[in-house]
Scaffold this active site. Structure first.
Site, PDB file in Angstrom:
ATOM      1  N   SER A 278       0.843  -1.296  -0.172  1.00  0.00           N
ATOM      2  CA  SER A 278       0.114   0.205  -0.010  1.00  0.00           C
ATOM      3  C   SER A 278       0.815   1.173  -0.042  1.00  0.00           C
ATOM      4  CB  SER A 278      -0.641  -0.028   1.266  1.00  0.00           C
ATOM      5  OG  SER A 278      -1.613   1.286   1.582  1.00  0.00           O
TER       6      SER A 278
ATOM      7  N   TYR B 191      -1.950  -1.347  10.509  1.00  0.00           N
ATOM      8  CA  TYR B 191      -1.979  -1.488   9.110  1.00  0.00           C
ATOM      9  C   TYR B 191      -0.719  -0.936   8.412  1.00  0.00           C
ATOM     10  CZ  TYR B 191      -3.590  -1.481   4.303  1.00  0.00           C
ATOM     11  OH  TYR B 191      -3.884  -1.522   3.064  1.00  0.00           O
TER      12      TYR B 191
ATOM     13  N   LYS C 163       2.242  -2.597   6.248  1.00  0.00           N
ATOM     14  CA  LYS C 163       2.522  -2.419   5.138  1.00  0.00           C
ATOM     15  C   LYS C 163       3.999  -1.830   4.908  1.00  0.00           C
ATOM     16  CE  LYS C 163      -1.296  -3.907   3.297  1.00  0.00           C
ATOM     17  NZ  LYS C 163      -1.367  -5.087   2.654  1.00  0.00           N
TER      18      LYS C 163
END
Length: 271
Positions: A172, A185, A189
């Site tokens: 991402s 998150y 990533k």
């Protein structure tokens, strides 16, 4: 001063985007064939995984689809079979190391050696840091990065033996820059981007130039994980656009795939 820099960044990004479009128009890149390749896609039950499966099916690859959601992955398989390709479905929890290893062994026995793997399975729990549950943090890392380790560790030996393959890490833009309320998150990533870069470097050092690597880094994608996703910084993408960019990057052996592409120059300029 900040406004001036923001405007300058915007102008440079616009110019870069136009120049990139012109180069692509007049100097199209050569694309490889993936027909007959054995392609494993995790998180294939919906979103980017499902649309990526469709793209490979259009190009006559042999598909192995993994997802924890049996109904979703079966739906994906049904649509792919309509395109005339062979599809094998496995219900796999990509947070479970033993389940991953057992499933890879089953794939090798029933289908053969995987030549392209798309590590797409992922989870996200939007919340402020102190409200995020411990088990949600653990699950985020188990699926978003540790699962990549176990899958590649199981599949890489056959790729190295043949010096042929393609490893795709779905990360991402949050693996390059951070935003609030997504600390686990973003952290996972960042780890995924680091995994991609380190693995790429190691394969080059080993002289395994036939094994290609790509890392997908889109901005926010409306995959259904969050309700009404929105951001002031970047556009919200649909899964079709991201899947098309991903397959294009794979076919041209692009190492870092930013969606939209101007995000890459934006991040460089910001640094």
């Amino acid at each position: 001063m900040n406004i001036f820099l923001d405007i300058l960044l915007l102008l440079i990004t616009i110019i870069y985007s136009y120049l990139e479009s012109l180069v692509k128009f007049f100097l199209p890149q050569k694309r490889k064939s993936v027909a007959g390749e054995i392609v494993l896609i995790t998180g294939a039950g919906h979103g980017i995984g499902r649309l990526t499966a469709y793209e490979f099916a259009k190009r006559k690859s042999r598909l192995i689809l993994w997802d924890i959601n049996k109904h979703g992955v079966e739906e994906t398989a049904t649509e792919c079979r309509k395109l005339g390709v062979t599809v094998h479905v496995f219900v796999v929890d990509c947070s479970n190391r033993e389940e991953i290893y057992n499933s890879v062994n089953q794939v090798k026995k029933e289908v053969g050696d995987v030549t392209i793997v798309v590590n797409n399975a992922g989870v996200v729990y939007p919340a402020d840091f102190l409200s995020t549950k411990d088990e949600e943090i653990t699950k985020t890392f188990e699926v978003n990065i540790l699962g990549h380790f176990w899958i590649i560790k199981a599949l890489l030996p056959s790729m190295i033996k043949r010096n042929h393959g393609h490893i795709v890490t779905v990360a991402s833009v949050c693996g390059h820059g951070v935003i609030p309320y997504l600390i686990p998150y973003c952290s996972s990533k960042f780890a995924a981007v680091g995994f991609h870069r380190a693995l790429t470097s190691e394969l080059e050092t080993l002289g395994k130039t036939g094994i290609k690597t790509s890392c997908l880094c889109p901005v926010f994608v409306d995959t259904g994980f969050t309700k009404n996703p929105s951001t002031r910084l970047w556009p919200v993408l649909n899964t079709d656009e991201v899947a098309r960019s991903l397959i294009d990057g794979i076919l041209t052996n692009k190492k870092m795939i930013f969606v939209p592409s101007y995000i890459g120059i934006s991040l460089i300029l910001e640094k």
